[in-house]
Design an enzyme around this catalytic site. Structure first.
Site, PDB file in Angstrom:
ATOM      1  CG  ASP A 189      -1.902   1.051   1.343  1.00  0.00           C
ATOM      2  OD1 ASP A 189      -2.079   1.795   0.365  1.00  0.00           O
ATOM      3  OD2 ASP A 189      -2.504   1.201   2.432  1.00  0.00           O
ATOM      4  CB  THR A 221       4.806  -3.215   5.383  1.00  0.00           C
ATOM      5  OG1 THR A 221       3.852  -2.456   6.117  1.00  0.00           O
ATOM      6  CG2 THR A 221       4.981  -4.577   6.027  1.00  0.00           C
TER       7      THR A 221
HETATM    8  P1  IMP Z   1       2.031  -0.588   3.681  1.00  0.00           P
HETATM    9  O1  IMP Z   1       3.124  -0.585   4.685  1.00  0.00           O
HETATM   10  O2  IMP Z   1       1.213   0.663   3.723  1.00  0.00           O
HETATM   11  O3  IMP Z   1       2.495  -0.914   2.284  1.00  0.00           O
HETATM   12  O4  IMP Z   1       0.996  -1.660   4.132  1.00  0.00           O
HETATM   13  C1  IMP Z   1       1.235  -2.984   3.981  1.00  0.00           C
HETATM   14  C2  IMP Z   1       0.395  -3.809   4.932  1.00  0.00           C
HETATM   15  O5  IMP Z   1      -0.808  -3.133   5.315  1.00  0.00           O
HETATM   16  C3  IMP Z   1      -0.020  -5.049   4.234  1.00  0.00           C
HETATM   17  O6  IMP Z   1       0.896  -6.090   4.449  1.00  0.00           O
HETATM   18  C4  IMP Z   1      -1.394  -5.324   4.800  1.00  0.00           C
HETATM   19  O7  IMP Z   1      -1.275  -6.097   5.969  1.00  0.00           O
HETATM   20  C5  IMP Z   1      -1.926  -3.957   5.189  1.00  0.00           C
HETATM   21  N1  IMP Z   1      -2.812  -3.368   4.151  1.00  0.00           N
HETATM   22  C6  IMP Z   1      -2.567  -2.306   3.348  1.00  0.00           C
HETATM   23  N2  IMP Z   1      -3.605  -2.034   2.545  1.00  0.00           N
HETATM   24  C7  IMP Z   1      -4.528  -2.971   2.832  1.00  0.00           C
HETATM   25  C8  IMP Z   1      -5.846  -3.240   2.303  1.00  0.00           C
HETATM   26  O8  IMP Z   1      -6.389  -2.593   1.391  1.00  0.00           O
HETATM   27  N3  IMP Z   1      -6.492  -4.304   2.867  1.00  0.00           N
HETATM   28  C9  IMP Z   1      -5.953  -5.069   3.857  1.00  0.00           C
HETATM   29  N4  IMP Z   1      -4.739  -4.855   4.365  1.00  0.00           N
HETATM   30  C10 IMP Z   1      -4.030  -3.818   3.863  1.00  0.00           C
END
Ligand code: IMP
Ligand code: MG
Length: 173
Positions: free
Chosen positions: A96, A100
């Protein structure tokens, strides 16, 4: 809730990803490292379509404690050791903002003495902030919608849906 990727499209795409991985890693051994809990279903479908000598291991990692607000990334447990002749492929559910996966990639690059490849089921572009480029992507979503199903949760719910659905306003409140 609105279905955005039906079950049949998921199956077809996972097959294509497996074929690409089979081609790219032909003649080599693979350690497939699934990031739980989100990648559980994808991991299970993907590894059953690989035609390579593989092992799979899992790491539990959580970034959203509850609901949809990004929090700190936590790593739990020991990383599995890679054998000298294995390549490493990380399997994640979704990118997203990218924070992460960026932290995970940096952490893994410190832990392992070889490059790691990244395979993500969903690449959500609407909120990208960190600079991470996965090697394999299931589907790209040009949206900020919060999606669930096929392992992805909202507050631990909906992981068991066999399709990907977008939560509509009110459903995440
Ligand atoms: P990031 O660090 O913002 O890229 O988020 C990554 C983590 O957030 C993923 O591994 C998911 O666990 C969670 N995540 C982000 N977007 C979504 C979504 O639309 N649905 C469910 N989980 C999400
Ligand atoms: Mg996750």
């Amino acid at each position: 809730m609105r279905v955005i990727i039906p079950e049949q499209r998921i199956a077809a795409r996972v097959q294509e990803l497996a074929e690409a991985i089979n081609r790219d890693f032909a003649g080599r051994k693979l350690l497939v490292l699934g990031i739980l809990k989100g990648s559980l279903i994808f991991l299970a479908d993907l590894v059953r379509r690989l035609r390579l000598p593989i092992r799979y291991e899992v790491v539990v990692l959580s970034s959203y404690k509850d609901g949809t607000t990004p929090g700190d990334v936590d790593f739990f447990g020991e990383l599995p050791a890679a054998r000298p002749d294995e390549e490493i492929l990380i399997v994640e559910d979704i990118i997203d903002t990218g924070h992460t996966l960026e932290r995970l990639r940096d952490w893994l690059n410190e832990q392992y003495d070889r490059p790691v490849s990244l395979c993500v089921f969903l690449n959500k572009l609407g909120r990208r902030d960190a600079d991470v480029a996965p090697d394999y992507v299931g589907f790209t979503l040009r949206t900020r919608a919060f999606v669930v199903g096929y392992g992805l949760d909202y507050a631990e719910g909906y992981r068991n849906l066999p399709y990907i659905a977008a939560l509509e306003s009110g459903e995440t409140a």
